[in-house]
Write a protein that holds these residues in place. Sequence first.
Motif, PDB file in Angstrom:
ATOM      1  N   GLY A   3       0.852  -1.145   0.032  1.00  0.00           N
ATOM      2  CA  GLY A   3       0.061  -0.053  -0.202  1.00  0.00           C
ATOM      3  C   GLY A   3       0.975   1.264   0.125  1.00  0.00           C
ATOM      4  N   THR A   4       0.427   2.355   0.575  1.00  0.00           N
ATOM      5  CA  THR A   4       1.024   3.578   0.367  1.00  0.00           C
ATOM      6  C   THR A   4       0.884   4.241   1.938  1.00  0.00           C
ATOM      7  N   LYS A   5       1.581   5.375   2.119  1.00  0.00           N
ATOM      8  CA  LYS A   5       1.588   6.017   3.453  1.00  0.00           C
ATOM      9  C   LYS A   5       0.002   6.502   3.488  1.00  0.00           C
ATOM     10  N   ASP A   6      -0.582   7.084   2.272  1.00  0.00           N
ATOM     11  CA  ASP A   6      -1.828   7.817   2.330  1.00  0.00           C
ATOM     12  C   ASP A   6      -3.052   6.700   2.177  1.00  0.00           C
ATOM     13  N   HIS A   7      -2.628   5.496   1.738  1.00  0.00           N
ATOM     14  CA  HIS A   7      -4.080   4.492   1.285  1.00  0.00           C
ATOM     15  C   HIS A   7      -3.336   3.124   1.747  1.00  0.00           C
ATOM     16  N   ASN A   8      -3.730   2.522   2.769  1.00  0.00           N
ATOM     17  CA  ASN A   8      -3.334   1.211   2.946  1.00  0.00           C
ATOM     18  C   ASN A   8      -3.880   0.314   2.191  1.00  0.00           C
ATOM     19  N   VAL A   9      -3.511  -0.876   2.063  1.00  0.00           N
ATOM     20  CA  VAL A   9      -4.055  -2.142   0.866  1.00  0.00           C
ATOM     21  C   VAL A   9      -4.693  -2.859   2.120  1.00  0.00           C
ATOM     22  N   ASP A  10      -6.177  -3.101   1.953  1.00  0.00           N
ATOM     23  CA  ASP A  10      -6.763  -3.623   3.035  1.00  0.00           C
ATOM     24  C   ASP A  10      -7.383  -4.918   2.609  1.00  0.00           C
ATOM     25  N   GLY A  11      -7.429  -6.065   3.695  1.00  0.00           N
ATOM     26  CA  GLY A  11      -7.840  -7.337   3.577  1.00  0.00           C
ATOM     27  C   GLY A  11      -7.151  -8.297   2.713  1.00  0.00           C
ATOM     28  N   VAL A  12      -5.954  -8.368   2.265  1.00  0.00           N
ATOM     29  CA  VAL A  12      -5.241  -9.214   1.658  1.00  0.00           C
ATOM     30  C   VAL A  12      -5.148 -10.510   2.428  1.00  0.00           C
ATOM     31  N   THR A  13      -5.271 -11.740   1.702  1.00  0.00           N
ATOM     32  CA  THR A  13      -4.929 -12.965   2.276  1.00  0.00           C
ATOM     33  C   THR A  13      -4.066 -13.833   1.457  1.00  0.00           C
ATOM     34  N   LEU A  14      -3.154 -14.387   1.934  1.00  0.00           N
ATOM     35  CA  LEU A  14      -2.103 -15.172   1.482  1.00  0.00           C
ATOM     36  C   LEU A  14      -1.860 -16.526   2.053  1.00  0.00           C
ATOM     37  N   ALA A  15      -2.388 -17.439   1.364  1.00  0.00           N
ATOM     38  CA  ALA A  15      -2.561 -18.991   2.038  1.00  0.00           C
ATOM     39  C   ALA A  15      -1.869 -20.078   1.231  1.00  0.00           C
ATOM     40  N   SER A  16      -1.428 -21.035   1.927  1.00  0.00           N
ATOM     41  CA  SER A  16      -1.383 -22.381   1.435  1.00  0.00           C
ATOM     42  C   SER A  16      -0.294 -22.422   0.223  1.00  0.00           C
ATOM     43  N   LEU A  17       0.652 -22.028   0.284  1.00  0.00           N
ATOM     44  CA  LEU A  17       1.974 -21.894  -0.528  1.00  0.00           C
ATOM     45  C   LEU A  17       3.292 -21.748  -0.019  1.00  0.00           C
ATOM     46  N   THR A  18       4.377 -21.947  -0.774  1.00  0.00           N
ATOM     47  CA  THR A  18       5.638 -22.101  -0.221  1.00  0.00           C
ATOM     48  C   THR A  18       6.502 -20.961  -1.019  1.00  0.00           C
ATOM     49  N   VAL A  19       7.134 -20.156  -0.429  1.00  0.00           N
ATOM     50  CA  VAL A  19       7.993 -19.207  -0.973  1.00  0.00           C
ATOM     51  C   VAL A  19       9.345 -19.437  -0.503  1.00  0.00           C
ATOM     52  N   THR A  20      10.471 -19.497  -1.445  1.00  0.00           N
ATOM     53  CA  THR A  20      11.569 -20.251  -1.205  1.00  0.00           C
ATOM     54  C   THR A  20      12.953 -19.599  -2.138  1.00  0.00           C
ATOM     55  N   GLY A  21      13.951 -19.367  -1.681  1.00  0.00           N
ATOM     56  CA  GLY A  21      15.182 -18.950  -2.390  1.00  0.00           C
ATOM     57  C   GLY A  21      15.300 -17.630  -2.775  1.00  0.00           C
ATOM     58  N   PHE A  22      14.484 -16.543  -2.245  1.00  0.00           N
ATOM     59  CA  PHE A  22      14.526 -15.373  -2.531  1.00  0.00           C
ATOM     60  C   PHE A  22      15.535 -14.480  -1.958  1.00  0.00           C
ATOM     61  N   THR A  23      16.424 -13.759  -2.510  1.00  0.00           N
ATOM     62  CA  THR A  23      17.488 -12.987  -2.282  1.00  0.00           C
ATOM     63  C   THR A  23      17.132 -12.178  -0.643  1.00  0.00           C
ATOM     64  N   LYS A  24      16.073 -11.571  -0.953  1.00  0.00           N
ATOM     65  CA  LYS A  24      15.612 -10.635   0.406  1.00  0.00           C
ATOM     66  C   LYS A  24      14.624 -11.661   1.380  1.00  0.00           C
ATOM     67  N   ASN A  25      13.200 -11.524   0.854  1.00  0.00           N
ATOM     68  CA  ASN A  25      12.135 -12.038   1.709  1.00  0.00           C
ATOM     69  C   ASN A  25      11.352 -12.857   0.896  1.00  0.00           C
TER      70      ASN A  25
END
Length: 382
Positions: free
Chosen positions: A134-156
């Motif tokens: 989102g931004t400082k002036d407008h949050n991004v609301d109500g997002v859901t992340l579920a049931s997956l794998t994230v791996t091997g990324f340089t940062k996060n």
Amino acid sequence: MKKCHIAYLACTAALLGTGLGAAPPVAEHTTHPVHVVHPGESIQKAVDAAQPGDTVLLTFGTYHQSVDISTPGLTLRGMGRGTVLEPAAGTGTGATTPSTGSGAAKTPKTPKTAKAPKAQNSCAAAGNGICVVGTKDHNVDGVTLASLTVTGFTKNGVYATNADGLTVRKVTAVKNGVWGIATEHSVHGVYRDNTARDNGDAGLFLANSVKEEMGATDTYGTVVEHNRLQGNRIGVTVRRLRNLTVARNHLTDNCAAVFVVGDENKPKAGFVTVRENRIEHNNKSCPKTARLDALQGSGIVLTGAEDSLVTENVITDNVGKSPLSGGIVLFKSFVGTTSDRNRISDNQLRDNSPADLVNTDTGKGNTFEGNSCRSSKPAGLC
């Protein structure tokens, strides 16, 4: 009376026959669409096509890409751990060394070879897997992340900023360069039933900001619960935040399990509850960084925090020779800020070294009561 009853039934039947007395059919437009993505197809394209409330469903398989999400109410869901996001060739690969134990790390430069679409490139080029932005002036609301794998990324593996009501559940974040799952400037979050393993810094990292000097911010009841955090530098880092609960997690084989971190800014970090966690054998050894001493054998560490509660945790076999080693440790922050009015109560501690309870802080109003333990520094805290 019988005539009246018959007349009533007849009237009801007539209404049903005309559709006036029946429940209206569910219109198709009231059901949010599901956008199905298969390996080899663009997740970003599906996300960009989705409307608030839609679901993007990733089928089983490996996706060599990153994704930016700024649509409120969007759900990005896989089909379990077998739905895997990995870096695309030339983006977000390799490993970085975190520059601080409490979170700050340099953002990798944008790879010159990356040719992903611009919308996708901002997340991928920064070395992240999934970005909720989102931004400082407008949050991004109500997002859901579920049931997956994230791996091997340089940062996060997962990174969110200016998110309100973000839910991350049943996400596996493994072997990412800095944080497994990380948020800044975010409120009302729920992080539940995730696994964060073998990440360069914290498995779960929650902060007000890693770049700005500012006092601790209110998360308005963010909850971190039922997660498994293993083999990271730090299992959970709560940095410069207030009003947050870390509960019923299992933390093992990290260098340190839980860090609640404040600094010299006002207000202090505080009103954090750490309860009913199982914390054992966090004896991995991690070297000193620019902001934090070497880590090994730390269960729960409060440094520069106030008005927090550490209760009903089971903390065993955390052993090390760092200044921060021990079962539960109150430690004066490295910028000289004391921890004040924290309550350490009703915890079960055993076989932690140099002691089950360690208080090297000079803060006021900290209390130790009802804990089951055998050793403390100074003596008399058990």
